[in-house]
Design a protein around this motif. Structure first.
Motif, PDB file in Angstrom:
ATOM      1  N   GLY A 154       0.576  -1.033  -0.223  1.00 42.00           N
ATOM      2  CA  GLY A 154      -0.221  -0.096  -0.318  1.00 42.00           C
ATOM      3  C   GLY A 154       1.102   1.326  -0.237  1.00 42.00           C
ATOM      4  O   GLY A 154       0.260   1.983   0.160  1.00 42.00           O
ATOM      5  N   VAL A 155       2.074   1.454  -0.631  1.00 39.04           N
ATOM      6  CA  VAL A 155       3.176   2.756  -0.349  1.00 39.04           C
ATOM      7  C   VAL A 155       3.144   2.992  -1.554  1.00 39.04           C
ATOM      8  O   VAL A 155       3.065   2.233  -2.647  1.00 39.04           O
ATOM      9  N   SER A 156       2.828   4.215  -1.840  1.00 39.31           N
ATOM     10  CA  SER A 156       2.454   4.752  -3.158  1.00 39.31           C
ATOM     11  C   SER A 156       3.723   4.590  -4.290  1.00 39.31           C
ATOM     12  O   SER A 156       4.989   4.819  -3.425  1.00 39.31           O
ATOM     13  N   ARG A 157       3.872   5.256  -5.860  1.00 34.78           N
ATOM     14  CA  ARG A 157       4.691   5.241  -5.664  1.00 34.78           C
ATOM     15  C   ARG A 157       5.666   6.420  -6.041  1.00 34.78           C
ATOM     16  O   ARG A 157       6.866   6.960  -6.290  1.00 34.78           O
ATOM     17  N   GLY A 158       5.231   7.544  -5.439  1.00 31.00           N
ATOM     18  CA  GLY A 158       5.667   9.137  -5.439  1.00 31.00           C
ATOM     19  C   GLY A 158       6.225   9.092  -3.934  1.00 31.00           C
ATOM     20  O   GLY A 158       7.489   9.043  -4.088  1.00 31.00           O
ATOM     21  N   ILE A 161      11.494   8.001  -0.915  1.00 31.68           N
ATOM     22  CA  ILE A 161      12.212   7.014  -0.448  1.00 31.68           C
ATOM     23  C   ILE A 161      13.756   6.970  -0.625  1.00 31.68           C
ATOM     24  O   ILE A 161      14.682   6.530  -0.365  1.00 31.68           O
ATOM     25  N   ALA A 162      13.951   5.963  -1.944  1.00 27.65           N
ATOM     26  CA  ALA A 162      15.243   5.930  -2.637  1.00 27.65           C
ATOM     27  C   ALA A 162      15.726   7.122  -3.528  1.00 27.65           C
ATOM     28  O   ALA A 162      16.717   6.550  -2.707  1.00 27.65           O
ATOM     29  N   GLU A 163      15.074   8.112  -3.091  1.00 29.63           N
ATOM     30  CA  GLU A 163      16.259   9.284  -4.103  1.00 29.63           C
ATOM     31  C   GLU A 163      16.962   9.596  -2.377  1.00 29.63           C
ATOM     32  O   GLU A 163      18.392  10.133  -2.048  1.00 29.63           O
ATOM     33  N   LYS A 164      16.331   9.769  -1.137  1.00 28.58           N
ATOM     34  CA  LYS A 164      16.414   9.727   0.240  1.00 28.58           C
ATOM     35  C   LYS A 164      17.104   8.930   0.287  1.00 28.58           C
ATOM     36  O   LYS A 164      18.547   9.343   1.352  1.00 28.58           O
ATOM     37  N   LYS A 183       8.444   6.540   9.767  1.00 22.98           N
ATOM     38  CA  LYS A 183       7.141   6.752  10.095  1.00 22.98           C
ATOM     39  C   LYS A 183       7.010   8.132  10.598  1.00 22.98           C
ATOM     40  O   LYS A 183       5.920   8.722   9.884  1.00 22.98           O
ATOM     41  N   ASP A 184       7.601   8.776  10.362  1.00 21.99           N
ATOM     42  CA  ASP A 184       7.529  10.590  10.720  1.00 21.99           C
ATOM     43  C   ASP A 184       8.540  10.761   9.125  1.00 21.99           C
ATOM     44  O   ASP A 184       7.531  11.269   8.338  1.00 21.99           O
ATOM     45  N   SER A 185       9.905  11.348   8.635  1.00 25.76           N
ATOM     46  CA  SER A 185      10.418  11.434   8.534  1.00 25.76           C
ATOM     47  C   SER A 185      11.502  10.497   8.377  1.00 25.76           C
ATOM     48  O   SER A 185      11.899   9.340   8.579  1.00 25.76           O
ATOM     49  N   ILE A 186      12.300  10.287   7.078  1.00 24.25           N
ATOM     50  CA  ILE A 186      13.176   9.381   6.286  1.00 24.25           C
ATOM     51  C   ILE A 186      13.959   9.367   6.592  1.00 24.25           C
ATOM     52  O   ILE A 186      14.782  10.143   6.253  1.00 24.25           O
ATOM     53  N   SER A 187      14.724   8.356   7.455  1.00 20.54           N
ATOM     54  CA  SER A 187      16.069   7.887   7.719  1.00 20.54           C
ATOM     55  C   SER A 187      15.993   6.513   7.187  1.00 20.54           C
ATOM     56  O   SER A 187      15.869   5.482   7.654  1.00 20.54           O
TER      57      SER A 187
END
Length: 412
Positions: free
Chosen positions: A71-75, A80-83, A129-133
């Motif tokens: 259920g995670v969107s492509r956007g 995530i991948a970029e980060k 969860k909150d920000s990407i890490s």
């Protein structure tokens, strides 16, 4: 006086016992309380707080496809991948590797984290969860010391298996002794004792061999001791010395490949199986399955890497002004002219190219430009341990040697 009938007497007794049972106070009966759910902590999370999904990467899977299925969107996947790509490339997850997905326990069931296990010990947490890490970490590992002994009836690997020991331990032991012992001549009745360390995750799950501290292998009734001390500055591999502080590694390996058999030795007269005539065979043939890695037996420079009708694919290495070696009939070469190679580097793979009836490597050895039998050479050894390091080495070695000597050898 009239006697009571038996039936009346039975009813009286039954009522008496029934009354006694009913007299137990209700307040003495205790209710059994449900046991609390055990707290499970892993990867830095309390797993009780999440819906946990565990799986392995399958053929055709990708990070995006796995996230989409949860259920995670492509956007969001792109974000995530970029980060995280500087530390972890989601496009490079490998088939067979385990992963864990943590989802919120509410009605939305949103993905909170993706944990990818690079190995049984190392893992990467992508937390969004909150920000990407991203965090790279290791599972808690315990090192356990083990001591084992065994006797050889057919081969070192079979002897290890008989004792319930890992085949990796046999490989490591063979690596240590490959400069001193010809494993093609291993004898029935040869014995070994070994002190080694194993890795365990969370103190219970076996995670592989850590290192070998010490060993002794008897060959032709001669004991060969080996003690780990220090590491090679270039390769990072551990160094091993004997009880006199002499390094076990010598200038040349005993053979150009591992665990094979000698199918033909150096001789000045042999009937050639292809040419059907008697001629000199100035090499040593090691039969092995096609694709078996072939090693350079010493440091040197590749002076030839080519193909001829007789030699097939071959590589020739000059080690110094005195010694040169050549490796014939390769299925594939893995070294180029001018390339510097270290002892043990893979320079090709066993094949049957050229004049060969089956897969093997013909190992040729030159001394000052003349082909010789390597088994009849008094080859140079590596330098012993530095004098200044010997007191520390002997202190460590004496303790390990005492441990080994206190273990009884096994007999056939």
């Amino acid at each position: 006086m009239k006697k009571l009938p038996y039936l009346s007497l039975f009813l009286i007794l039954l009522l008496s016992f029934g009354c006694e049972q009913d007299e137990t106070p209700k307040e003495d009966l205790k209710e059994v309380e449900p046991r609390p759910e055990p707290i499970i902590k892993e990867y830095g999370f309390t797993l009780n707080d999440y819906e946990v999904y565990r799986d392995t990467v399958r053929s055709g899977d990708s990070f995006g496809a796995i996230m989409d299925a949860h259920g995670v969107s492509r956007g969001k996947v792109f974000e995530i991948a970029e980060k995280v790509k500087a530390k972890f490339d989601p496009a490079r997850i490998n088939v067979g590797k385990s992963y864990t997905i943590l989802k919120s326990k509410d009605s939305l069931a949103q993905v909170q984290a993706f944990i990818y296990e690079e190995s049984r010990i190392n893992y990467t947490v992508v937390n969004f969860k909150d920000s990407i890490s991203i965090i790279k970490n290791e599972k808690p590992v315990t090192i356990k010391k083990k001591i084992a002994s065994g006797v050889i009836t057919s081969s070192l690997s079979a002897a290890m298996d008989n004792e319930g020991l890992s085949i990796l331990l046999a490989d490591k032991l063979a690596d240590i002794y490959q400069w001193k012992i010809d494993f093609f001549k291993i004898q029935k009745g040869d014995q070994f004792k070994i002190i080694y360390n194993e890795k365990y995750i969370n103190d219970t799950v076996y995670a592989g061999l850590d290192n070998i501290e010490a060993a002794v292998l008897t060959h032709y009734n001669n004991p060969y001791y080996a003690f780990e001390y220090g590491k090679d500055s270039l390769s990072g591999f551990p160094k091993f010395y004997d009880e006199k502080a002499n390094m076990l590694q010598s200038f040349f390996l005993k053979a150009p490949l591992k665990f094979s058999r000698i199918s033909s030795r150096y001789t000045k007269r042999r009937f050639h199986p292809v040419q059907k005539r008697w001629k000199a065979h100035k090499g040593t043939d090691y039969a092995a399955p096609t694709g078996t890695p072939i090693w350079s037996t010493a440091d040197g420079v590749v002076i030839k890497s080519s193909y001829t009708r007789g030699n097939g694919n071959y590589v020739k290495v000059r080690h110094n002004d005195k010694y040169t070696t050549q490796y014939l009939h390769m299925s594939k070469r893995n070294a180029k002219v001018g390339q510097r190679v270290k002892q043990g580097d893979v320079i090709g793979f066993v094949g049957s190219t050229g004049l060969a009836t089956g897969p093997h490597v013909c190992y040729r050895f030159w001394v000052y430009g003349k082909q010789e039998d390597p088994y009849k050479q008094n080859l140079p050894s590596s330098e012993p341990l530095e004098q200044s390091l010997k007191p520390m080495y002997f202190a460590k070695m004496d303790s390990l040697k005492s441990e080994l000597d206190n273990v009884k050898f096994k007999n056939i």
